[in-house]
Design an enzyme around this catalytic site. Sequence first.
Site, short mmCIF file in Angstrom:
data_model
loop_
_atom_site.label_atom_id
_atom_site.label_comp_id
_atom_site.label_asym_id
_atom_site.label_seq_id
_atom_site.Cartn_x
_atom_site.Cartn_y
_atom_site.Cartn_z
CG HIS A 38 -2.84 4.61 -6.09
ND1 HIS A 38 -2.02 5.54 -6.68
CD2 HIS A 38 -2.36 3.40 -6.46
CE1 HIS A 38 -1.08 4.92 -7.37
NE2 HIS A 38 -1.27 3.61 -7.26
CB CYS B 58 -1.83 0.71 -8.72
SG CYS B 58 -1.19 -0.12 -7.25
#
Length: 420
Positions: free
Chosen positions: A327, A345
């Site tokens: 992301h 992440c």
Amino acid sequence: MSPTPRTRTVAGCTLVVLALGAGVTACGSDGNPLSAEPYDAAEQIAFSGPTDVGKKADPDQPLEVTVDASEGRITDVTAVDGSGRHVSGELSADGGRWHSTSPLASNARYTVRVSTEDEDGAPGRKVLSFDTSKPLTKKRLNVTFGPAAGTYGVGQPVTADLSAPIKDKAQRAVVERALKVESTPAVEGVWHWVDDKKLHYRPKEFWPAHATIRVRSNLEGLKVGDRLWGGTAKPLRITTGDRVIAIADAATHHMTVYKNDKEINSIPITTGKPGFETRNGVKVILGKEYFVRMRGTSVGIAEGTSESYDLPVYYATRITWSGEYVHAAPWSVGDQGSANVSHGCIGMNTSNAGWFYEHVREGDVVKVVNTNGHTMEPFGNGYGDWNVDWKKWRAGSALMVGKPEAPRPEEASRLRPTAT
């Protein structure tokens, strides 16, 4: 039993012995009794199925065909239902008895073709038909295939969810044998039992790009177990797109994206910091969300602590159900390409995240390497199927366990003895 078949077969044959010792016959076009039209073997064989009009066979009972050894032997039996499903069977060494080894389907019509041979070697034939009755129980084992019809990346496994648990190995074999996966181009693949109610199917390697994969079930009407019969399943057709594989290297802090084995981008990234390491291994993209509100509490971080966070996140491509995404992370741009500072992440700047978001689809592959985290779980947190080596994957099949892997065609050719 009548000896008529043998008499009819040999009548009119004249054997002429030549001086050189060669023999020829005057029977049939080539003088061979086996080339004659097969006789009706009805009086030779006995059949366990119903013969009365309107009577139906019990699908719980095996099918059996026998012949008196003094009258000849059975050479072949094929039994198939109206859906094209063949019944497996075994023929005794003396040819006196054939019996089914796989279950019959309920409420089905079967055609049985029996080939025989009399004591003179003449061939006989008989075609039998019968119907099976409906099962008394209403309990059905239904199957739901996944994913939904559409186009996916080359890492997408096929799934089968069962409506009831199957624990018995023999019953699992019945179920698995009825679940068919065919791909164009063809590749080697196997079902793997994830648990008692779920199976995953994948090839030995990733699917080919631009393949068509068709999935169907032949389970309907088959007896699976005591008071449990095969139910319905909607067939599935999916296709694969380009071969897109992204390799995220936590050591170099870069993600390299390949399309059809050609590098198309190299992106500076940051992965999980100590204590929050990103999982290593092959992961399959589960979905894409333009906007996600990410909170530390969702991964067990107490609110108000030093690691707590509550952030708006854009261009979020999910790779695990527990919360790993690729992301946009504009707050860590200074560390991207040089340090790992995330909570697990894969972060990158907004422009790169937008590019990645637009260039990948569900089923594409993200492989994470060189982190200090553990390896992605095979099941339960997304699709970690590719982290199971092929030998163990095959061992998860009720049909393949214990069977040696067949060599590939090119390998088989190399194994042939060299002529001398």
